[in-house]
Design an enzyme around this catalytic site. Structure first.
Site, short mmCIF file in Angstrom:
data_model
loop_
_atom_site.label_atom_id
_atom_site.label_comp_id
_atom_site.label_asym_id
_atom_site.label_seq_id
_atom_site.Cartn_x
_atom_site.Cartn_y
_atom_site.Cartn_z
N CYS A 114 0.77 -1.19 -0.13
CA CYS A 114 0.05 0.15 -0.04
C CYS A 114 0.97 1.35 -0.11
O CYS A 114 0.47 2.33 -0.50
CB CYS A 114 -1.07 0.05 1.13
SG CYS A 114 -1.95 -1.43 1.19
N HIS A 276 -4.03 6.91 1.22
CA HIS A 276 -4.30 5.64 0.53
C HIS A 276 -5.62 5.35 0.79
O HIS A 276 -6.06 5.35 2.01
CB HIS A 276 -3.22 4.70 1.09
CG HIS A 276 -3.77 3.29 0.90
ND1 HIS A 276 -3.86 2.84 -0.64
CD2 HIS A 276 -3.56 2.07 1.61
CE1 HIS A 276 -4.10 1.71 -0.36
NE2 HIS A 276 -3.95 1.25 1.02
N ASN A 306 -9.74 -0.71 -2.82
CA ASN A 306 -8.40 -0.43 -2.41
C ASN A 306 -7.61 -0.89 -3.78
O ASN A 306 -7.64 -2.10 -3.69
CB ASN A 306 -8.19 -1.21 -1.08
CG ASN A 306 -6.95 -1.08 -0.61
OD1 ASN A 306 -5.91 -0.64 -1.54
ND2 ASN A 306 -6.60 -1.39 0.45
O1 UT7 Z 1 -4.75 -1.49 2.45
C1 UT7 Z 1 -4.17 -2.33 2.96
C2 UT7 Z 1 -4.30 -2.23 4.41
N1 UT7 Z 1 -5.57 -2.84 4.93
C3 UT7 Z 1 -6.43 -2.23 5.67
O2 UT7 Z 1 -6.45 -0.99 5.82
C4 UT7 Z 1 -7.45 -3.00 6.18
C5 UT7 Z 1 -8.00 -2.62 7.46
N2 UT7 Z 1 -9.07 -3.19 7.90
C6 UT7 Z 1 -10.46 -3.02 7.27
O3 UT7 Z 1 -10.72 -2.15 6.59
C7 UT7 Z 1 -11.43 -3.82 8.19
O4 UT7 Z 1 -10.76 -4.67 9.13
C8 UT7 Z 1 -12.34 -5.04 7.09
C9 UT7 Z 1 -12.98 -3.86 6.29
C10 UT7 Z 1 -11.27 -5.80 6.57
C11 UT7 Z 1 -13.19 -5.85 7.87
O5 UT7 Z 1 -14.03 -4.99 8.71
P1 UT7 Z 1 -14.17 -5.18 10.44
O6 UT7 Z 1 -15.26 -4.45 10.72
O7 UT7 Z 1 -12.87 -5.32 11.09
O8 UT7 Z 1 -15.07 -6.48 10.32
P2 UT7 Z 1 -14.41 -8.05 11.00
O9 UT7 Z 1 -13.39 -8.69 10.22
O10 UT7 Z 1 -14.36 -8.03 12.42
O11 UT7 Z 1 -15.62 -8.92 10.75
C12 UT7 Z 1 -16.89 -8.97 11.35
C13 UT7 Z 1 -17.95 -9.80 10.91
C14 UT7 Z 1 -17.46 -11.46 10.82
O12 UT7 Z 1 -18.54 -12.03 11.18
P3 UT7 Z 1 -18.75 -12.68 12.71
O13 UT7 Z 1 -17.42 -13.22 12.98
O14 UT7 Z 1 -18.88 -11.43 13.38
O15 UT7 Z 1 -20.09 -13.29 12.61
C15 UT7 Z 1 -16.89 -11.60 9.24
O16 UT7 Z 1 -17.16 -13.15 8.99
O17 UT7 Z 1 -18.16 -9.58 9.41
C16 UT7 Z 1 -18.13 -11.01 8.66
N3 UT7 Z 1 -17.56 -10.51 7.47
C17 UT7 Z 1 -18.42 -10.29 6.31
N4 UT7 Z 1 -19.68 -10.10 6.21
C18 UT7 Z 1 -20.24 -9.80 5.00
C19 UT7 Z 1 -16.03 -10.44 6.77
N5 UT7 Z 1 -16.10 -9.88 5.77
C20 UT7 Z 1 -17.66 -10.09 5.17
C21 UT7 Z 1 -18.03 -9.64 3.84
N6 UT7 Z 1 -19.29 -9.58 3.84
N7 UT7 Z 1 -17.36 -9.34 2.80
#
Ligand code: UT7
Length: 349
Positions: A114, A276, A306
């Site tokens: 990134c 970014h 992204n």
């Molecule tokens: O550019 C590279 C650097 N990367 C970043 O900066 C990414 C930084 N992180 C993020 O942007 C966020 O952490 C994400 C967008 C990746 C994820 O969002 P989050 O609010 O942190 O969600 P999470 O990973 O804690 O997941 C919450 C829930 C989970 O379900 P349970 O375990 O609570 O039942 C996931 O399984 O959301 C579920 N989930 C989804 N649901 C629907 C994960 N991905 C998806 C999806 N659609 N695509």
């Protein structure tokens, strides 16, 4: 010692628009979840066979070169940042040199994910300042769509990323006070494995507390790429999203303030911050923390997702095309991502 300036800028995104709803044919997800957690509405996916990371970089480069008022033959150095190269090796720099029929100039590939574009810009800036080169092409491009897990298993990673490219031509500036004022580069390898693609690679589980693949020394070919890796989806990127998020919202503001302080400015002096495009929520956190107005921050993650090394030059190009970045403006570029690596650049446009 002349400063460097961005003399030309270009971007390219593939034609194919993929909405959040389109992704539902591959995985369990929904538009509301993606928009709420990331801000993304749609992204672009490259043509499967006719477009590569390099060909997209070439399209962006052509525009940047034309806008700089030069030709590909005037370029005297290439820096190409990507994490999704056409080949494992050689890098995309030489493929772009060939495609644009450039002279036999140096071509350097940067692998900083990134923050790749900002690392590339910083390297190019030093070459201009030292007087070694006069027209450096800096490219950030990604074809993520080729290497993501589009099953429900990989949805936390695959819904975020999109394809595209951005490029700039860097030249020595002739105007007093104009140009790239400073660049700031950082890394912390303590968390290298929480946003990474482990395979194929030479690690053979060396760094892994919990091995990601069974390793049998007797089967040498299996250590690099094996059926086991394919069966266990170990050829896809891994991301612990919440941990990346927590670190990003600390390091983004830190490196922006570092650039401003170094040059005697404060956040209020900024005309435009181009972060970014990792996640709209991260940009909003940064904006809030630095107490910036909406017109001081540019976001386009809604349209492109992204695009990793391409995201900063694509956002900068769009902001410039919309007239939101003008001569004399104080512009800060900042990025954070896998490595971890993070970086900023402060520019007097
Ligand atoms: O550019 C590279 C650097 N990367 C970043 O900066 C990414 C930084 N992180 C993020 O942007 C966020 O952490 C994400 C967008 C990746 C994820 O969002 P989050 O609010 O942190 O969600 P999470 O990973 O804690 O997941 C919450 C829930 C989970 O379900 P349970 O375990 O609570 O039942 C996931 O399984 O959301 C579920 N989930 C989804 N649901 C629907 C994960 N991905 C998806 C999806 N659609 N695509």
């Amino acid at each position: 010692m002349p400063l460097s300036k961005i003399a030309g800028i270009g971007m390219y995104v593939p034609e194919k628009v993929v909405t959040n709803d389109d992704l539902k044919q591959f995985m369990e997800t929904d538009d509301a979840w993606i928009q709420e957690r990331t801000g993304i509405k749609e992204r672009r996916f490259a043509h499967r066979t006719e477009e590569t990371t390099t060909t997209m970089g070439v399209e962006a480069a052509k525009i940047a070169i034309e806008r700089a008022g030069i030709t590909p033959q005037d370029i005297d150095f290439i820096v190409f940042a990507t994490l999704s190269p056409d080949y494992y090796f050689p890098g995309c720099g030489v493929l772009l040199q060939r495609a644009l029929k450039m002279k036999e100039v140096g071509a350097l590939d940067v692998r900083n994910q990134c923050s790749g574009f900002l690392y590339a810009l910083s390297v190019a800036d030093q070459f201009i300042r030292s007087g070694m080169y006069q027209n450096i092409l800096v490219v950030g491009a990604e074809k993520h769509s080729m290497g993501l897990d589009f099953s429900t298993r990989g949805r936390n990673v695959s819904v975020i990323f999109g394809d595209g490219a951005g490029a700039v031509v860097l030249q020595p500036t002739t105007k007093e006070g104009q140009g790239v004022l400073s660049t700031h580069l950082h890394s912390d390898g303590g968390s290298a494995e929480i946003l990474a693609q482990y395979n194929p690679g030479s690690h053979a589980n060396h760094w892994m507390e919990q091995p990601v693949a069974d390793f049998d020394e007797a089967v040498i070919g299996e250590t690099f790429m094996s059926h086991h890796m394919i069966d266990k989806a170990q050829l896809f990127p891994f991301m612990d999203g919440p941990s990346v998020f927590k670190k990003a919202i600390v390091k983004f503001p830190e490196v922006i303030v570092e650039a401003l302080t170094k040059n005697g400015y404060s956040p209020a002096d900024l005309n435009m911050l181009i972060p970014h495009q990792a996640n709209l929520r991260i940009s909003q956190f940064v904006q809030q923390k630095l107490q910036l107005r909406d017109d001081q921050v540019f976001n386009n993650i809604m349209k492109y997702g992204n695009t990793t090394a391409a995201s900063v030059p694509i956002a900068l190009c769009e902001a410039w095309e919309k007239g939101l970045v003008k001569e004399g403006d104080l512009v800060c570029l900042a990025a954070f991502g896998s490595g971890f690596t993070w970086a900023s650049a402060l520019i007097k446009w």
